[in-house]
Design an enzyme around this catalytic site. Structure first.
Site, PDB file in Angstrom:
ATOM      1  N   THR A   1      61.029  -5.249  38.087  1.00 59.07           N
ATOM      2  CA  THR A   1      60.670  -5.358  39.565  1.00 59.07           C
ATOM      3  C   THR A   1      61.754  -4.725  40.390  1.00 59.07           C
ATOM      4  O   THR A   1      62.974  -4.837  40.026  1.00 59.07           O
ATOM      5  CB  THR A   1      60.263  -6.790  39.886  1.00 59.07           C
ATOM      6  OG1 THR A   1      59.702  -6.817  41.315  1.00 59.07           O
ATOM      7  CG2 THR A   1      61.456  -7.609  39.716  1.00 59.07           C
TER       8      THR A   1
ATOM      9  N   ASN B   1      61.338  -6.005  43.560  1.00 58.12           N
ATOM     10  CA  ASN B   1      61.303  -7.016  44.628  1.00 58.12           C
ATOM     11  C   ASN B   1      62.239  -7.879  44.689  1.00 58.12           C
ATOM     12  O   ASN B   1      62.358  -8.482  43.746  1.00 58.12           O
ATOM     13  CB  ASN B   1      59.693  -7.430  44.510  1.00 58.12           C
ATOM     14  CG  ASN B   1      59.330  -8.482  45.580  1.00 58.12           C
ATOM     15  OD1 ASN B   1      60.214  -9.132  45.984  1.00 58.12           O
ATOM     16  ND2 ASN B   1      58.152  -8.506  45.793  1.00 58.12           N
TER      17      ASN B   1
ATOM     18  N   ASP C   1      53.528 -10.731  37.522  1.00 58.69           N
ATOM     19  CA  ASP C   1      52.403 -10.288  38.495  1.00 58.69           C
ATOM     20  C   ASP C   1      51.843 -11.443  39.077  1.00 58.69           C
ATOM     21  O   ASP C   1      51.444 -12.475  38.219  1.00 58.69           O
ATOM     22  CB  ASP C   1      51.363  -9.327  37.791  1.00 58.69           C
ATOM     23  CG  ASP C   1      50.828  -8.311  38.951  1.00 58.69           C
ATOM     24  OD1 ASP C   1      51.408  -7.591  39.507  1.00 58.69           O
ATOM     25  OD2 ASP C   1      49.594  -8.513  39.023  1.00 58.69           O
TER      26      ASP C   1
ATOM     27  N   PHE D   1      58.672 -15.556  51.043  1.00 58.54           N
ATOM     28  CA  PHE D   1      57.966 -14.192  51.209  1.00 58.54           C
ATOM     29  C   PHE D   1      56.513 -14.155  51.135  1.00 58.54           C
ATOM     30  O   PHE D   1      56.031 -15.265  50.861  1.00 58.54           O
ATOM     31  CB  PHE D   1      58.660 -13.191  50.295  1.00 58.54           C
ATOM     32  CG  PHE D   1      58.296 -13.266  48.865  1.00 58.54           C
ATOM     33  CD1 PHE D   1      58.904 -14.259  48.049  1.00 58.54           C
ATOM     34  CD2 PHE D   1      57.411 -12.356  48.397  1.00 58.54           C
ATOM     35  CE1 PHE D   1      58.376 -14.329  46.739  1.00 58.54           C
ATOM     36  CE2 PHE D   1      57.088 -12.637  46.893  1.00 58.54           C
ATOM     37  CZ  PHE D   1      57.688 -13.575  46.212  1.00 58.54           C
TER      38      PHE D   1
ATOM     39  N   LYS E   1      60.891 -24.632  46.694  1.00 57.80           N
ATOM     40  CA  LYS E   1      59.698 -23.685  46.200  1.00 57.80           C
ATOM     41  C   LYS E   1      59.587 -23.564  44.599  1.00 57.80           C
ATOM     42  O   LYS E   1      58.724 -23.665  43.865  1.00 57.80           O
ATOM     43  CB  LYS E   1      60.023 -22.413  47.154  1.00 57.80           C
ATOM     44  CG  LYS E   1      58.810 -21.667  46.465  1.00 57.80           C
ATOM     45  CD  LYS E   1      58.779 -20.212  47.288  1.00 57.80           C
ATOM     46  CE  LYS E   1      57.736 -19.245  46.625  1.00 57.80           C
ATOM     47  NZ  LYS E   1      57.778 -17.821  47.055  1.00 57.80           N
TER      48      LYS E   1
ATOM     49  N   ARG F   1      55.613 -19.660  40.396  1.00 57.13           N
ATOM     50  CA  ARG F   1      56.496 -18.925  39.513  1.00 57.13           C
ATOM     51  C   ARG F   1      57.329 -19.793  38.703  1.00 57.13           C
ATOM     52  O   ARG F   1      57.635 -19.380  37.701  1.00 57.13           O
ATOM     53  CB  ARG F   1      57.367 -17.843  40.313  1.00 57.13           C
ATOM     54  CG  ARG F   1      58.410 -17.116  39.949  1.00 57.13           C
ATOM     55  CD  ARG F   1      58.943 -16.119  40.761  1.00 57.13           C
ATOM     56  NE  ARG F   1      57.645 -15.116  41.147  1.00 57.13           N
ATOM     57  CZ  ARG F   1      57.168 -15.016  42.297  1.00 57.13           C
ATOM     58  NH1 ARG F   1      57.369 -15.747  43.586  1.00 57.13           N
ATOM     59  NH2 ARG F   1      56.227 -14.135  42.662  1.00 57.13           N
TER      60      ARG F   1
HETATM   61  P1  IMP Z   1      53.006  -8.416  42.901  1.00 59.23           P
HETATM   62  O1  IMP Z   1      52.864  -9.588  41.969  1.00 59.23           O
HETATM   63  O2  IMP Z   1      54.254  -7.443  42.845  1.00 59.23           O
HETATM   64  O3  IMP Z   1      51.744  -7.223  42.535  1.00 59.23           O
HETATM   65  O4  IMP Z   1      52.810  -9.126  44.304  1.00 59.23           O
HETATM   66  C1  IMP Z   1      51.663  -9.471  44.729  1.00 59.23           C
HETATM   67  C2  IMP Z   1      52.163  -9.860  46.140  1.00 59.23           C
HETATM   68  O5  IMP Z   1      51.616 -11.164  46.202  1.00 59.23           O
HETATM   69  C3  IMP Z   1      53.206  -9.582  46.846  1.00 59.23           C
HETATM   70  O6  IMP Z   1      53.420  -8.423  47.504  1.00 59.23           O
HETATM   71  C4  IMP Z   1      53.335 -10.822  47.827  1.00 59.23           C
HETATM   72  O7  IMP Z   1      52.586 -10.456  49.103  1.00 59.23           O
HETATM   73  C5  IMP Z   1      52.512 -11.846  47.005  1.00 59.23           C
HETATM   74  N1  IMP Z   1      53.321 -12.702  46.346  1.00 59.23           N
HETATM   75  C6  IMP Z   1      53.865 -12.814  45.276  1.00 59.23           C
HETATM   76  N2  IMP Z   1      54.701 -13.693  44.860  1.00 59.23           N
HETATM   77  C7  IMP Z   1      54.404 -14.645  45.933  1.00 59.23           C
HETATM   78  C8  IMP Z   1      55.046 -15.874  46.453  1.00 59.23           C
HETATM   79  O8  IMP Z   1      55.628 -16.534  45.588  1.00 59.23           O
HETATM   80  N3  IMP Z   1      54.719 -16.355  47.461  1.00 59.23           N
HETATM   81  C9  IMP Z   1      54.103 -15.826  48.421  1.00 59.23           C
HETATM   82  N4  IMP Z   1      53.438 -14.723  48.219  1.00 59.23           N
HETATM   83  C10 IMP Z   1      53.646 -13.886  47.011  1.00 59.23           C
END
Ligand code: IMP
Length: 203
Positions: A8, A10, A70, A153, A176, A182
């Site tokens: 990632t 992120n 994901d 986030f 959290k 997660r």
């Molecule tokens: P991806 O898993 O990178 O596709 O992310 C999915 C989207 O879900 C992210 O852009 C966030 O907006 C949201 N997201 C992922 N994990 C969290 C979390 O732990 N809390 C709140 N939103 C989340």
């Protein structure tokens, strides 16, 4: 030091996962350290599929063990949306705030008893010699009408976990991680990682 690559860019996910991995005693890298890998298409239609796509691509490109995450927010009233499209809910380049605003608008006027939702996190671990291992974590709760809190986030400010009076964005990182999708997925994955890295816990 043994190394693990998080599949990632992120920083928010990286912060949470790195804290959960601390006791493992491995070096944690991210895709920021491997710019040559470029964007990985997340075109599977499930969270598990996308977690696996990411971990596979990164392990293959780096020759290192890789962990893919994901995550999706599944809202009952919206038939499971935004789900696998959570990051792109308000468009391909939508921000966290735009995604939250769209969700609030979609849920406008929906009564409290019909605002149930859950976060679902799929983790995939791919490492040379062991193939694929998966873990999943769920966090159930309700969607609020207005955002609360500045931590976390994504959709955290509008997500009130069941049994708590604080949103995920009103909790600190360790709180959290204790109750989140997660954190719970990592509880399932940590024994697998420990076995792989054969690392004793630094108590
Ligand atoms: P991806 O898993 O990178 O596709 O992310 C999915 C989207 O879900 C992210 O852009 C966030 O907006 C949201 N997201 C992922 N994990 C969290 C979390 O732990 N809390 C709140 N939103 C989340």
């Amino acid at each position: 030091m043994k190394q693990l690559v998080l599949a990632t860019h992120n920083r928010d996910k990286t912060r949470e996962i790195s804290a959960l991995l601390f006791d493992l005693g491995v070096g944690v890298l991210t895709l920021d350290e491997f710019p040559q890998i470029g964007p990985i298409p997340e075109d599977a239609d499930t969270l598990e599929g996308n977690a696996l796509l990411k971990a596979n691509a990164v392990s293959r490109a780096t020759g290192l063990p890789a962990l893919g995450d994901d995550t999706g927010l599944e809202v009952h009233f919206l038939y499971g949306d935004p789900g696998v499209y959570s990051s792109r809910y308000s468009g391909e380049h939508g921000s966290y705030a735009e995604n939250v605003a769209k969700l609030i608008a979609k849920m406008k006027g929906v009564p409290p008893r019909r605002r149930a939702a859950r976060f679902r996190c799929a983790l995939a671990f791919v490492a040379p010699g062991i193939g694929v291992r998966m873990a999943e974590g769920l966090c159930r709760g309700n969607i609020l009408e207005r955002p609360r809190g500045t931590g976390g986030f994504g959709y955290d400010p509008v997500f009130l976990p069941a049994g708590f009076d604080r949103t995920l964005a009103e909790m600190d990182l360790s709180m959290k991680n204790t109750i989140s999708h997660r954190g719970l997925a990592m509880q399932g994955m940590l024994p697998i990682l420990r076995e792989y890295f054969q690392t004793e816990l630094r108590t």
